[in-house]
Design an enzyme around this catalytic site. Structure first.
Site, PDB file in Angstrom:
ATOM      1  N   GLY A 128       0.714  -1.283  -0.003  1.00  0.00           N
ATOM      2  CA  GLY A 128      -0.059  -0.046  -0.099  1.00  0.00           C
ATOM      3  C   GLY A 128       0.760   1.224  -0.008  1.00  0.00           C
ATOM      4  O   GLY A 128       0.493   2.115  -0.686  1.00  0.00           O
TER       5      GLY A 128
ATOM      6  N   GLU B  38      -6.791   0.641   1.801  1.00  0.00           N
ATOM      7  CA  GLU B  38      -7.384   0.048   2.823  1.00  0.00           C
ATOM      8  C   GLU B  38      -6.153  -1.200   3.327  1.00  0.00           C
ATOM      9  O   GLU B  38      -6.285  -1.985   2.531  1.00  0.00           O
ATOM     10  CB  GLU B  38      -8.727  -0.739   2.430  1.00  0.00           C
ATOM     11  CG  GLU B  38      -9.809   0.190   2.080  1.00  0.00           C
ATOM     12  CD  GLU B  38     -10.235   1.024   3.258  1.00  0.00           C
ATOM     13  OE1 GLU B  38      -9.865   0.672   4.339  1.00  0.00           O
ATOM     14  OE2 GLU B  38     -11.141   2.055   2.916  1.00  0.00           O
TER      15      GLU B  38
ATOM     16  N   CYS C 179      -9.010  -7.845   7.594  1.00  0.00           N
ATOM     17  CA  CYS C 179      -8.395  -6.666   7.953  1.00  0.00           C
ATOM     18  C   CYS C 179      -8.783  -5.978   9.281  1.00  0.00           C
ATOM     19  O   CYS C 179      -8.246  -5.392  10.018  1.00  0.00           O
ATOM     20  CB  CYS C 179      -8.152  -5.356   6.998  1.00  0.00           C
ATOM     21  SG  CYS C 179     -10.031  -4.919   6.213  1.00  0.00           S
TER      22      CYS C 179
END
Length: 513
Positions: free
Chosen positions: A249, A266, A300
């Site tokens: 990310g 995310e 997550c």
């Protein structure tokens, strides 16, 4: 036991070898190497997907650019009508698609059904949102002037989804983007490509019946060998929504940021539940167990840490260990199973390494931490969920282990609990169990949880689509799904209209020509 997998694949249009590229109703055979999808449940080959290449991706992008020019002109409520029909079509295929999600990814069937239900729910939400893409009217300081702001479609939205939610995360993004007037290009995880192929097979009929421009909803199934950094660096994509690890990310954020694009990231979570002396320990225990072992700890939002007051620590610890001993690990399509397999053997190795690291740093393994063997566990992807007593500063506790590894941490004062809670790099989801309003309000206040999601008397996982989803710190930032997350998929414009015969300037500036 027979789970009728072949019937499910046939109903969903999954063949032995599948095309990788879809621009709506049209499928294109990818010219890249095939990817074989093996189920972590039994190790069997499900089917293959011929990956798309960069050249084929570029062709998809050109079609998407053309589709955007047409789709943005369709009135938003009519775009919402297409999304409504997509939701209705998904209802027809909820059971087989839920079963494929379960079989290809490994989550239990109930969670597979729940994921498809999330797709249906976000369709319903987006239909309503299509009539509420609102701006605001402001009062101008200049006489006979009107000011307002409005939102316009962005263009192509690139969606990269992770293996743990093979279909729902795409829908969170895609359905909102579509009603906003954007077009969508989906790059699914290479571990669960068949789920993405199935989704596009389901919605193809709706797109065709409504004459949706080809390229409005596209799929490019390709691994990083063919499509990686170039996807994130593509200036044709004004918004990239990426779900995955913090490590990747950060790279995505840099690549998109270098071209001044927008990103929704995310990323990792290190989610904690604070249990105070005023908690209902029974519901706390249930929430902790589901949060920690649901999806085999591969959400997550999975519960990673439980921060427990010293006065109830031993009691709750005993409850948790006893429940863990009774949790059934097995085939996810077996109705009695509560915990399915990890996604693959690499994930199992990561889990075992984390357990060993806990021991090295001084942690105490209370239960689990081993690989399941024997009949029914031949794939090598099944583990026994683990509970460990630790201290928050351990390096392994500061990281996110994407597996069912739960840490118990003791505290004495509430301020200490909140400090422990916030003292990790991630900031996604959080919860407190307490019936004392003074404690709960402190947790929800400015000096409380630093996460994007903070709950009271419910767990860290299982967010509803009505709320904006996302986190802070190394979780990435940005929001998906509900609330006003739709604004991220549009460009904002401020408009001023002068309906007088004069030209007064702002701030009272005098300028005579």
């Amino acid at each position: 036991m027979e789970y009728n997998i072949q019937e499910v694949l046939k109903e969903l249009g999954i063949k032995e070898v599948n095309n990788a590229i879809c621009t709506g109703a049209e499928w294109v055979k990818g010219s890249g190497d095939p990817i074989k999808s093996y189920s972590p449940t039994d190790g069997n080959l499900i089917a293959e997907v011929n990956q798309g290449t960069l050249e084929e991706y570029n062709e998809v992008i050109e079609k998407a650019k053309g589709a955007f020019k047409e789709w943005r002109k369709v009135p938003a409520p009519l775009r919402g009508e297409v999304v409504r029909q997509i939701g209705m079509e998904l209802r027809k295929y909820k059971e087989p698609l839920g079963k494929l999600v379960s079989y290809e990814m490994g989550k239990i069937y109930q969670e597979g059904l729940g994921e498809v239900q999330e797709m249906i729910d976000i369709c319903d939400f987006a239909v309503g949102q299509s009539r509420q893409l609102y701006g605001f009217t402001m009062h101008s300081e200049r006489p006979a002037h009107r000011m307002y702001d409005q939102y316009h479609p962005l263009g192509i939205v690139g969606v990269v989804s992770a293996f743990n939610f093979p279909v729902a995360v795409w829908a969170w993004n895609a359905m909102i983007a579509l009603v906003c007037g954007d077009v969508v290009v989906w790059k699914p995880s290479s571990k669960v490509m068949l789920c993405a192929v199935a989704v596009h097979s389901i919605i193809a009929k709706i797109l065709k019946e409504n004459n949706v421009p080809e390229g409005t909803v596209s799929l490019v199934a390709a691994g990083s060998k063919y499509l990686g950094d170039n996807f994130f660096s593509d200036k044709n994509i004004p918004l990239v929504s990426f779900t995955g690890s913090t490590k990747i990310g950060k790279k995505v954020g840099r690549l998109v940021g270098e071209r001044l694009g927008k990103s929704i990231l995310e990323l990792g979570g290190n989610n904690a539940i604070v249990v105070t002396p005023n908690a209902d320990l029974e519901i706390a225990m249930r929430a902790i167990v589901f949060g920690a072992v649901g999806t085999c700890g591969q959400r997550c939002t999975s519960t990673r840490r439980v921060i427990i007051h010293e006065s109830v620590y031993e009691s709750l610890k005993e409850k948790l260990v006893n429940v863990y001993k009774s949790v059934k690990v097995g085939h996810p399509l077996d109705a009695s199973t509560l915990v399915g397999p990890l996604i693959d053997k690499w994930a199992v190795d990561t889990y075992l390494e984390a357990v060993e690291q806990v021991k090295k740093e001084g942690g105490n393994i209370l239960y689990g931490g081993t690989v399941r063997q024997g009949e029914g566990f031949e794939s090598g992807c099944y583990v026994t969920p683990c509970i460990a007593e630790v201290e928050n500063h351990y390096s392994i506790v500061q990281d996110e282990t994407f597996a069912p590894l739960l840490y118990l941490i003791k505290y004495s004062e509430l301020e200490e609990a909140i400090e422990i809670h916030n003292d990790v790099p991630q900031g996604l989801s959080s919860a407190m169990f307490s019936t004392n309003i003074l404690e709960t309000e402190q947790f929800l206040g400015h000096a409380g949880s630093d996460c994007g999601i903070a709950n009271i008397n419910i767990g860290t996982s299982g967010a509803e689509i009505g709320g904006a989803f996302g986190g802070e710190k190394e979780t990435g930032g940005g929001r998906e799904s509900g609330s006003d997350a739709w604004k991220a998929y549009m460009r904002r414009q401020t408009n001023t209209i002068n309906y007088s015969t004069d030209l007064p300037l702002a701030q009272g500036i005098e300028f005579d020509v």
